[in-house]
Enzyme design. Structure first.
Site, short mmCIF file in Angstrom:
data_model
loop_
_atom_site.label_atom_id
_atom_site.label_comp_id
_atom_site.label_asym_id
_atom_site.label_seq_id
_atom_site.Cartn_x
_atom_site.Cartn_y
_atom_site.Cartn_z
N GLY A 177 0.82 -1.20 0.00
CA GLY A 177 0.00 0.00 0.00
C GLY A 177 0.85 1.25 0.00
N GLY A 193 -0.54 8.93 1.69
CA GLY A 193 -0.01 10.28 1.62
C GLY A 193 1.24 10.48 2.45
N MET A 194 1.49 9.61 3.45
CA MET A 194 2.63 9.78 4.33
C MET A 194 3.73 8.74 4.11
SD MET A 194 2.19 12.35 6.48
CE MET A 194 0.89 13.38 7.16
N VAL A 223 3.93 0.84 2.43
CA VAL A 223 4.14 -0.42 3.14
C VAL A 223 4.48 -1.49 2.11
CG1 VAL A 223 3.13 -2.14 4.66
CG2 VAL A 223 2.51 0.25 4.92
N LYS A 249 7.34 -0.74 6.80
CA LYS A 249 6.72 0.58 6.66
C LYS A 249 7.84 1.59 6.38
CE LYS A 249 5.59 2.70 10.33
NZ LYS A 249 4.89 2.93 11.61
N ASP A 289 -4.56 1.37 21.76
CA ASP A 289 -5.41 1.23 20.57
C ASP A 289 -5.75 -0.24 20.33
OD1 ASP A 289 -6.93 2.22 18.48
OD2 ASP A 289 -5.29 2.11 17.04
#
Length: 623
Positions: A22, A25-26, A29, A43, A137
């Site tokens: 993938g 915008g930042m 991966v 990443k 999280d």
């Protein structure tokens, strides 16, 4: 996944890159393979973001936090280079679906699956908390299922306990609302008990098939987390007391991970996954084995990409939905990659407007021909419908499309009244009221920053035509412009348009009127609504027609905090007051609007509205 492109790295550290999972915008991966044949998820951060010393510091903290966690029920970092020009993080690959994926496909877990899940999560918490960390999280998509039990991933927003105060001083809320503890939702200091609450919510989700705090909007979810006790009567006997204890609002009343493990181990069931989940795990393991053997995907033509010696290299586009879940996307809270549970390449990153950008949007710029270039001649002036809306017309007399664009519709209303038709724009589901209509609307919900519903309505002429394709194409063009270069208004420093209306809304004054609890809810870039058991109060800022010029209500006035307030609407069921903050241009002005909606009819609704308005007006900047 997709084959690597010419700009993608052949190797990172000791790992050979196999495919692109993938791109956002930042960062990106990638799937990699170590010298020992082990698969890893890597990443990699784009260099334009790593120039920031704060960003690099956050990435280093992420790596350090992740490296501290090991154990049979967690997945951690295996390698990294935080000082590289494009920092990267290699995480252990786990072949198995996420709990979110498994429950979504196969339904709720049986008693045996719930025992294995509860035991594994308790063991994971013991390991995480042993290192002095709080995960922060925990949610079903961060729990992967293997033959041996669950594995907890994504320590990107875990933080060392001793650093907690410093790292949360900004007041940022990190986490997922439906699995967030009450203290986390209120930005209070966290303890390991916050993770225990999340485990209770995960167990309930696995038993019910949905979060026990599920609701149509994020504010309602948070309200449920803070104030409502979920109905757990449908839980299997023996598990209900455990989940109820984990979901206690008071952290001190929740069990420790050791107590959680003791109770889970004593449940009357064999700890094993249902057969369908075991088969799915086997599917993922088989796919992983194919990658490890270098076979890639069957029937995938090799890309024309030379490597050492000029030999084309082959990479698979298929790797299973669990791949992204297993990426240990540590730091997704600040990376904004926006992937969760599906291994799909991101050719178009999700829309991510900052709060400042959302409040300064020049909405009429988004309807100009350089944005909507595929709809024929621009035949009408842009009509500003306030700071958050604009309208215009494209086409000729017999073939016209009337567009109305708005960013102020509350998300809760969009979620309640509209249906998804399967399309996406910038990885956001497209929703609307009708599949086909001459007057058709299409909306997407922003994924970060202020919660906004971005809506485009298309009305076509002749009316026998379907306006939905035009609405969707125009919305896609607008979202693309917002993603690349959002047009912004340069407001004066004393403008109310830059203010946070939820921060200005006086909670101390509101509570006695609409009852406690009164949770504020964002209503567009410049609006806030507080909902309570006895009524509702809304506050909004706008740039629109002056209330003292041509309004039907220009003579219906009252004085509030030394200012002239115009009564825009009045009845026993509601009262809307407007004041003018300062003129802007022509016959327009910045205005401040307060609306009061009592649940019971009140002949003094406007007097109450004035009492609520007064402390707000004293907080506004002097114009």
């Amino acid at each position: 996944m997709k084959a690597l492109g010419p700009q993608d790295p052949e190797t990172l550290g000791r790992y050979r890159m196999l495919a692109m999972i993938g791109r956002g915008g930042m960062g990106q991966v990638l799937l990699g393979r170590g010298p020992d044949g082990r698969l890893v998820a890597v990443k990699r951060i784009h260099p334009q973001f790593t120039a920031s010393t704060e960003f690099r510091a956050r990435f280093r903290r992420e790596v350090l936090a992740s490296q501290q966690v090991t154990g049979a029920y967690t997945a951690g970092v295996v390698d990294h280079d935080a000082d590289a020009e494009m920092p990267w993080l290699a995480s252990e690959y786990i072949a198995g679906p996420s709990l979110q994926e498994a429950v979504g496909e196969f339904g709720k877990l049986n008693s045996s699956g719930l025992r294995l899940l509860a035991t594994g999560l308790a063991m994971a918490l013991l390991e995480i908390h042993r290192t002095g960390l709080i995960h922060r999280d925990l949610k079903p998509s961060n729990v992967l299922l293997t033959n041996d039990g669950p594995r907890v991933i994504d320590f990107g927003i875990a933080r060392a306990l001793e650093d907690d105060v410093a790292l949360t001083a900004t007041g940022a809320v990190l986490g997922s609302p439906a699995y967030m503890s009450p203290e986390q939702a209120e930005c209070r200091p966290l303890t390991p008990a916050s993770d225990v609450f999340a485990v209770g919510a995960i167990l309930a989700m696995a038993a019910f098939g949905a979060s026990p705090f599920e609701a149509a909007s994020t504010p309602q979810v948070l309200y449920n987390v803070l104030y409502r006790t979920p109905d757990t009567s449908a839980l299997p006997e023996g598990l209900r007391p455990l989940v109820d204890a984990c979901l206690a609002k008071d952290p001190a009343q929740r069990p420790t991970p050791e107590q959680l493990l003791d109770v889970a181990s004593g449940l009357d069931a064999t700890p094993v996954w249902p057969v369908r989940i075991l088969r799915r795990i086997a599917d993922h393991r088989a796919e992983a084995g194919r990658w490890a053997a270098g076979l890639g995907a069957v029937d995938e033509p090799p890309p024309n990409r030379p490597v050492f010696g000029g030999t084309p290299r082959r990479a698979s586009l298929v790797f299973g939905a669990a791949a992204v879940s297993a990426l240990v996307l540590a730091g997704i809270a600040f990376l904004g990659i926006g992937m969760d549970g599906h291994a799909l390449a991101m050719s178009d990153p999700p829309l991510a407007l900052t709060v400042d950008e959302a409040r300064r949007l020049d909405v009429c710029e988004l309807l100009k021909p350089d944005v909507l270039r595929d709809f024929g001649k621009h035949t009408a002036e842009l009509t500003n419908n306030g700071a958050d809306g604009c309208s215009t017309i494209y086409g000729w007399d017999e073939d016209q499309t009337f567009f109305t664009f708005n960013v102020a519709v509350p998300q809760a209303e969009i979620i309640r009244d509209k249906t998804s038709f399967g399309a996406t724009i910038a990885w956001m589901p497209v929703v609307g009221q009708r599949k086909e209509a001459a007057i058709c609307d299409r909306s997407v919900l922003t994924q970060s920053g202020l919660p906004l519903a971005i809506t485009m309505q298309a009305q076509v002429k002749p009316s026998k035509r379907d306006g939905c394709p035009a609405a969707e194409r125009a919305l896609a063009a607008v979202v693309h412009r917002l993603s690349v270069n959002p047009p912004l208004v340069d407001y004066e420093s004393d403008s109310v348009m830059l203010l946070d209306p939820c921060a200005v809304l006086d909670r101390a004054a509101v509570l006695p009127i609409i009852g406690d609890p009164a949770l504020p809810r964002v209503d567009g870039p410049h609006g806030c609504m507080a909902l309570g058991p006895d009524g509702a109060v809304g506050l909004a800022f706008d740039d629109r027609m002056r209330p003292d010029n041509g309004s039907d209500n220009k003579d219906k006035v009252m004085t509030v905090a030394g200012r002239t307030a115009y009564i825009d609407l009045q009845s026993p069921h509601h009262c809307v007051l407007i004041t003018m903050h300062r003129p802007t241009r022509d016959d327009r002005a910045e205005i401040v609007k307060l609306a009061f909606y009592p649940n019971a009819p009140s002949p003094a609704a406007c007097d109450t509205a004035a009492a609520l308005f007064a402390p707000i007006l004293t907080k506004l900047p002097i114009s």
